[in-house]
Design a protein around this motif. Structure first.
Motif, mmCIF file in Angstrom:
data_model
loop_
_atom_site.group_PDB
_atom_site.id
_atom_site.type_symbol
_atom_site.label_atom_id
_atom_site.label_comp_id
_atom_site.label_asym_id
_atom_site.label_seq_id
_atom_site.Cartn_x
_atom_site.Cartn_y
_atom_site.Cartn_z
ATOM 1 N N VAL A 187 0.843 -1.216 0.000
ATOM 2 C CA VAL A 187 0.000 0.000 0.000
ATOM 3 C C VAL A 187 0.871 1.255 0.000
ATOM 4 C CG1 VAL A 187 -1.700 1.288 1.320
ATOM 5 C CG2 VAL A 187 -1.956 -1.177 1.069
ATOM 6 N N GLY A 188 1.950 1.257 0.790
ATOM 7 C CA GLY A 188 2.847 2.416 0.829
ATOM 8 C C GLY A 188 3.531 2.674 -0.494
ATOM 9 N N HIS A 189 3.952 1.587 -1.188
ATOM 10 C CA HIS A 189 4.581 1.767 -2.503
ATOM 11 C C HIS A 189 3.595 2.384 -3.489
ATOM 12 C CE1 HIS A 189 7.839 -1.502 -1.677
ATOM 13 N NE2 HIS A 189 7.999 -0.409 -0.956
ATOM 14 N N ALA A 190 2.353 1.961 -3.445
ATOM 15 C CA ALA A 190 1.348 2.513 -4.369
ATOM 16 C C ALA A 190 1.096 3.994 -4.084
ATOM 17 C CB ALA A 190 0.044 1.708 -4.236
ATOM 18 N N VAL A 191 1.007 4.336 -2.802
ATOM 19 C CA VAL A 191 0.781 5.753 -2.441
ATOM 20 C C VAL A 191 1.982 6.605 -2.858
ATOM 21 C CG1 VAL A 191 0.476 7.302 -0.485
ATOM 22 C CG2 VAL A 191 -0.821 5.168 -0.582
ATOM 23 N N ALA A 192 3.217 6.108 -2.659
ATOM 24 C CA ALA A 192 4.405 6.868 -3.055
ATOM 25 C C ALA A 192 4.446 7.097 -4.554
ATOM 26 C CB ALA A 192 5.667 6.121 -2.587
ATOM 27 N N TRP A 193 4.062 6.063 -5.358
ATOM 28 C CA TRP A 193 4.062 6.234 -6.826
ATOM 29 C C TRP A 193 3.053 7.289 -7.231
ATOM 30 C CZ3 TRP A 193 0.446 5.266 -10.713
ATOM 31 C CH2 TRP A 193 0.954 5.280 -12.010
ATOM 32 N N CYS A 194 1.873 7.289 -6.595
ATOM 33 C CA CYS A 194 0.866 8.321 -6.909
ATOM 34 C C CYS A 194 1.354 9.717 -6.549
ATOM 35 C CB CYS A 194 -0.430 7.997 -6.165
ATOM 36 S SG CYS A 194 -1.261 6.492 -6.720
ATOM 37 N N VAL A 195 2.012 9.822 -5.387
ATOM 38 C CA VAL A 195 2.512 11.149 -4.962
ATOM 39 C C VAL A 195 3.597 11.645 -5.906
ATOM 40 C CG1 VAL A 195 3.793 12.309 -3.129
ATOM 41 C CG2 VAL A 195 1.848 10.829 -2.553
ATOM 42 N N ARG A 196 4.504 10.756 -6.380
ATOM 43 C CA ARG A 196 5.547 11.179 -7.327
ATOM 44 C C ARG A 196 4.929 11.645 -8.628
ATOM 45 N NH1 ARG A 196 8.499 6.720 -5.190
ATOM 46 N NH2 ARG A 196 7.761 5.381 -6.884
ATOM 47 N N GLY A 197 3.913 10.950 -9.133
ATOM 48 C CA GLY A 197 3.261 11.393 -10.369
ATOM 49 C C GLY A 197 2.594 12.751 -10.194
ATOM 50 N N GLY A 199 3.479 15.045 -8.051
ATOM 51 C CA GLY A 199 4.546 16.048 -7.944
ATOM 52 C C GLY A 199 5.115 16.422 -9.292
ATOM 53 N N TRP A 200 5.258 15.394 -10.193
ATOM 54 C CA TRP A 200 5.792 15.699 -11.543
ATOM 55 C C TRP A 200 4.833 16.610 -12.285
ATOM 56 C CZ3 TRP A 200 3.964 14.242 -16.464
ATOM 57 C CH2 TRP A 200 4.842 14.526 -17.506
ATOM 58 N N LEU A 201 3.521 16.359 -12.206
ATOM 59 C CA LEU A 201 2.535 17.219 -12.871
ATOM 60 C C LEU A 201 2.565 18.644 -12.316
ATOM 61 C CD1 LEU A 201 -0.519 14.784 -13.126
ATOM 62 C CD2 LEU A 201 1.006 15.534 -14.984
ATOM 63 N N LEU A 202 2.635 18.747 -10.978
ATOM 64 C CA LEU A 202 2.683 20.088 -10.372
ATOM 65 C C LEU A 202 3.967 20.823 -10.753
ATOM 66 C CD1 LEU A 202 1.297 19.304 -6.791
ATOM 67 C CD2 LEU A 202 0.114 20.440 -8.700
ATOM 68 N N GLY A 203 5.097 20.090 -10.843
ATOM 69 C CA GLY A 203 6.352 20.732 -11.247
ATOM 70 C C GLY A 203 6.279 21.244 -12.664
ATOM 71 N N LEU A 204 5.717 20.413 -13.572
ATOM 72 C CA LEU A 204 5.574 20.867 -14.962
ATOM 73 C C LEU A 204 4.699 22.103 -15.050
ATOM 74 C CD1 LEU A 204 6.232 20.183 -17.915
ATOM 75 C CD2 LEU A 204 4.170 18.765 -17.976
ATOM 76 N N LEU A 205 3.591 22.125 -14.299
ATOM 77 C CA LEU A 205 2.699 23.286 -14.298
ATOM 78 C C LEU A 205 3.404 24.526 -13.737
ATOM 79 C CD1 LEU A 205 -0.170 24.375 -14.786
ATOM 80 C CD2 LEU A 205 -0.766 23.621 -12.473
ATOM 81 N N ALA A 206 4.172 24.351 -12.652
ATOM 82 C CA ALA A 206 4.880 25.486 -12.058
ATOM 83 C C ALA A 206 5.959 26.019 -12.992
ATOM 84 C CB ALA A 206 5.506 25.059 -10.722
ATOM 85 N N THR A 207 6.633 25.116 -13.748
ATOM 86 C CA THR A 207 7.654 25.577 -14.700
ATOM 87 C C THR A 207 7.034 26.431 -15.794
ATOM 88 O OG1 THR A 207 8.936 23.588 -14.257
ATOM 89 C CG2 THR A 207 9.460 24.802 -16.258
ATOM 90 N N GLY A 208 5.897 26.010 -16.313
ATOM 91 C CA GLY A 208 5.235 26.803 -17.351
ATOM 92 C C GLY A 208 4.788 28.160 -16.836
ATOM 93 N N ILE A 209 4.197 28.164 -15.637
ATOM 94 C CA ILE A 209 3.771 29.452 -15.070
ATOM 95 C C ILE A 209 4.974 30.356 -14.802
ATOM 96 C CG2 ILE A 209 2.671 30.499 -13.063
ATOM 97 C CD1 ILE A 209 0.899 28.010 -12.867
ATOM 98 N N GLY A 210 6.108 29.763 -14.309
ATOM 99 C CA GLY A 210 7.296 30.558 -14.037
ATOM 100 C C GLY A 210 7.872 31.163 -15.300
ATOM 101 N N LEU A 211 7.961 30.390 -16.389
ATOM 102 C CA LEU A 211 8.469 30.948 -17.636
ATOM 103 C C LEU A 211 7.572 32.067 -18.136
ATOM 104 C CD1 LEU A 211 9.559 27.661 -19.489
ATOM 105 C CD2 LEU A 211 11.037 29.440 -18.507
#
Length: 370
Positions: A187-197, A199-211
């Motif tokens: 269960v912990g591995h599944a939750v960690a994979w969801c959180v990483r995905g 985070g990647w989406l939020l990072g991509l969105l923040a990079t676009g807004i920052g540029l």
């Protein structure tokens, strides 16, 4: 031979703007600085005159008054009052406190202390005997009894601990380990994979807004500010720097020129003062007062001084004669009352009575005397 002075740097060529600014600025600054420099030199001369004629004598007088009013009274109070009183108090303290305290310590406290120490040693020896012969055996017996009771209780505690440990292992530890390995870890591995995905989406969105914000701020603020600095503020600043430099150089040049003008004016005023006041006073002193003073000295003061010296000489001679007369009268009166003083009897001496030195050719020596 090479010159010791370093070669001067070649002067940079100046533009027409610098030359056009320099001459009017120097003229205006010279007109404004000359009165200031003359007033400054006048204040300097007045300040030096006041320092030498007023403030320095006044300071010395105030220093002498301060010493007379504050330093010397305290020095006299310390030297002639406090020091003798302190010495007297020290002597009294020595006589009334130190000497009795030493006597009390030597003849009272020391014997009492020795007696108390002897009594303490006797009591300590008794207590040591009681500890060695009575309390120590009782303590050893009580300790042996407590060790036996402790061994029995330790054996009982070991068995109880082993039983409870076995029950705790198979009732709690083994089920908890199985739950962690086969349930919580997947269960912990599944939750960690969801959180990483996420985070990647939020990072991509923040990079676009920052540029987007970066380029917006660059276009709206940075490029206009760079253009304003490069094409407006920098040229204006260079012009103001040239003006400020020329004003500073003009102030220095005008201050030096004003100093020379002030020095020339001061010398002219000094020359006028010498011609108007000093030379007439010097001429009056040399041609009128000096001959008159010499005449008064030769015709009046020297005869008066000689007369005063003669009167003083006569007075001294009269005092000497009166003193001799009084001494002679006192000697005559003492001789009349007590008689002539006894004269010492003559003694036959082997040494010569005269003050002449002895020689080998005379008969007064020990070798040639009969």
């Amino acid at each position: 031979m090479e010159s010791l002075n370093p070669p001067s740097q070649p002067r940079q060529p100046e533009g027409c703007l610098v030359v056009a600014i320099r001459i009017p600025v120097r003229i205006v600054v010279l007109v404004l600085v000359v009165p200031v420099r003359m007033a400054w030199d006048a204040l300097v001369v007045i300040g030096r005159f006041l320092r030498d004629t007023v403030f320095r004598p006044l300071g010395r007088a105030l220093l002498w008054a301060g010493r007379a009013l504050f330093v010397w009274p305290f020095v006299g109070l310390w030297r002639y009052v406090l020091v003798p009183v302190g010495q007297a108090l020290a002597w009294l303290a020595t006589v009334l406190l130190v000497v009795p305290a030493g006597w009390l310590y030597r003849y009272v406290l020391t014997p009492v202390g020795h007696a108390v120490a002897l009594l303490g040693r006797a009591v300590g020896a008794g207590l040591a005997w009681v500890y060695t012969r009575v309390l120590r055996p009782i303590g050893h017996g009580v300790l042996w009894l407590l060790k036996g009771i402790g061994a029995v209780l330790a054996a009982l505690g070991t068995g109880v601990y082993t039983a409870f440990a076995w029950l705790g292992r198979y009732l709690f530890v083994v089920p908890a380990r199985w739950l962690y390995t086969w349930v919580l870890t997947p269960v912990g591995h599944a939750v960690a994979w969801c959180v990483r995905g996420l985070g990647w989406l939020l990072g991509l969105l923040a990079t676009g807004i920052g540029l987007t914000l970066y380029w917006t701020a660059r276009v709206l603020f940075v490029l206009p500010a760079v253009a304003l600095w490069r094409w407006i503020l920098a040229p204006v600043g260079r012009v103001l720097a040239v003006v400020a430099r020329e004003v500073g150089e003009a102030l220095g040049h005008a201050w030096r020129v004003a100093g020379r003008i002030s020095r020339a004016v001061g010398r002219a005023l000094g020359t006028l003062f010498r011609w108007i006041f000093l030379e007439p006073v010097r001429w009056v002193y040399r041609t009128i007062l000096t001959p008159v003073g010499h005449v008064i000295r030769d015709a009046v003061l020297r005869p008066v001084a000689q007369g005063v010296r003669a009167v003083g000489r006569v007075a001294r001679e009269a005092l000497t004669a009166a003193r001799d007369t009084a001494r002679q009268a006192r000697a005559d009166f003492r001789r009349m009352l007590v008689g002539e003083p006894r004269r010492p009897a003559a003694v036959d001496r082997r040494e010569p009575a005269a003050r002449d030195t002895r020689t080998l050719g005379s008969s007064t020596t020990a070798l040639t005397k009969d």
